[in-house]
Design a protein around this motif. Structure first.
Motif, PDB file in Angstrom:
ATOM      1  N   GLN A   1       0.868   0.513  -1.283  1.00 46.37           N
ATOM      2  CA  GLN A   1       0.155  -0.481  -0.491  1.00 46.37           C
ATOM      3  C   GLN A   1       1.125  -1.592  -0.137  1.00 46.37           C
ATOM      4  OE1 GLN A   1      -3.472  -1.807  -2.329  1.00 46.37           O
ATOM      5  NE2 GLN A   1      -4.265   0.266  -2.533  1.00 46.37           N
ATOM      6  N   HIS A   2       0.991  -2.081   1.079  1.00 42.86           N
ATOM      7  CA  HIS A   2       1.936  -3.094   1.556  1.00 42.86           C
ATOM      8  C   HIS A   2       1.263  -3.985   2.595  1.00 42.86           C
ATOM      9  CE1 HIS A   2       2.092   0.213   4.376  1.00 42.86           C
ATOM     10  NE2 HIS A   2       2.468  -0.657   5.292  1.00 42.86           N
ATOM     11  N   GLN A   3       1.928  -5.094   2.842  1.00 45.50           N
ATOM     12  CA  GLN A   3       1.493  -6.047   3.854  1.00 45.50           C
ATOM     13  C   GLN A   3       2.739  -6.649   4.483  1.00 45.50           C
ATOM     14  OE1 GLN A   3      -0.832  -9.006   1.789  1.00 45.50           O
ATOM     15  NE2 GLN A   3      -2.617  -7.656   1.580  1.00 45.50           N
TER      16      GLN A   3
ATOM     17  N   LYS B   1       2.629  -3.838  -3.063  1.00 42.65           N
ATOM     18  CA  LYS B   1       1.757  -4.029  -4.220  1.00 42.65           C
ATOM     19  C   LYS B   1       2.340  -3.315  -5.407  1.00 42.65           C
ATOM     20  CE  LYS B   1      -3.119  -4.296  -5.237  1.00 42.65           C
ATOM     21  NZ  LYS B   1      -4.455  -4.070  -4.683  1.00 42.65           N
TER      22      LYS B   1
ATOM     23  N   HIS C   1       3.984 -10.319   5.786  1.00 44.44           N
ATOM     24  CA  HIS C   1       3.738 -11.760   5.849  1.00 44.44           C
ATOM     25  C   HIS C   1       5.008 -12.418   6.344  1.00 44.44           C
ATOM     26  CE1 HIS C   1      -0.099 -11.743   3.755  1.00 44.44           C
ATOM     27  NE2 HIS C   1       0.429 -10.985   2.814  1.00 44.44           N
TER      28      HIS C   1
ATOM     29  N   GLU D   1       3.312   1.100  13.255  1.00 42.41           N
ATOM     30  CA  GLU D   1       2.895   0.592  11.946  1.00 42.41           C
ATOM     31  C   GLU D   1       3.952   0.986  10.929  1.00 42.41           C
ATOM     32  OE1 GLU D   1      -0.925   1.945  10.701  1.00 42.41           O
ATOM     33  OE2 GLU D   1      -1.864   1.500  12.628  1.00 42.41           O
TER      34      GLU D   1
ATOM     35  N   TYR E   1       0.857  -8.357  -4.806  1.00 38.99           N
ATOM     36  CA  TYR E   1       1.885  -8.111  -3.804  1.00 38.99           C
ATOM     37  C   TYR E   1       3.105  -8.976  -4.100  1.00 38.99           C
ATOM     38  CZ  TYR E   1      -1.434  -5.488  -0.993  1.00 38.99           C
ATOM     39  OH  TYR E   1      -2.325  -4.535  -0.550  1.00 38.99           O
TER      40      TYR E   1
END
Length: 108
Positions: A96-98, A107, A100, A36, A4
């Motif tokens: 894909q991700h997040q 990603k 933070h 989301e 990531y």
């Protein structure tokens, strides 16, 4: 090995109509769905062009579908699946991700 990376985009800057961005020469966009985030490559599976019709304008007027500016194909926000237009059955490529520290990480 994929990892990531921080896009340095605060999630608070991603508007209700989406936000396009570039990382290492690739085009991406993020949209909100049901509180989301969804992230996809910014590339129509039919023509291979960017989707937005104006900067950061990825959704149709109902804000229920991702819309391709080239031929008005409609994609499900949650899955990226095309359900109307010449690319029915094809999908946008999810990323894909997040989140933070309130920043978007993808990603690669």
């Amino acid at each position: 090995m994929p990892e990531y990376v921080n896009t340095e985009i605060p999630v608070s800057r991603i508007s209700e109509t989406g936000m396009g961005f570039r990382h290492e020469g690739k085009e991406y966009f993020s949209v909100h769905f049901d509180q989301e985030l969804r992230v996809y490559e910014n590339r129509c599976p039919h023509f291979g062009v960017r989707l937005e019709w104006m900067p950061d304008q990825f959704l149709d007027s109902s804000r229920m579908n991702i819309l391709c500016s080239r031929h008005s194909a409609q994609f499900d926000i949650k899955t990226g699946l095309c359900h109307q237009g010449p690319c029915v059955g094809d999908s946008l490529l999810p990323v894909q991700h997040q989140v933070h520290n309130q920043q978007l990480w993808i990603k690669v």
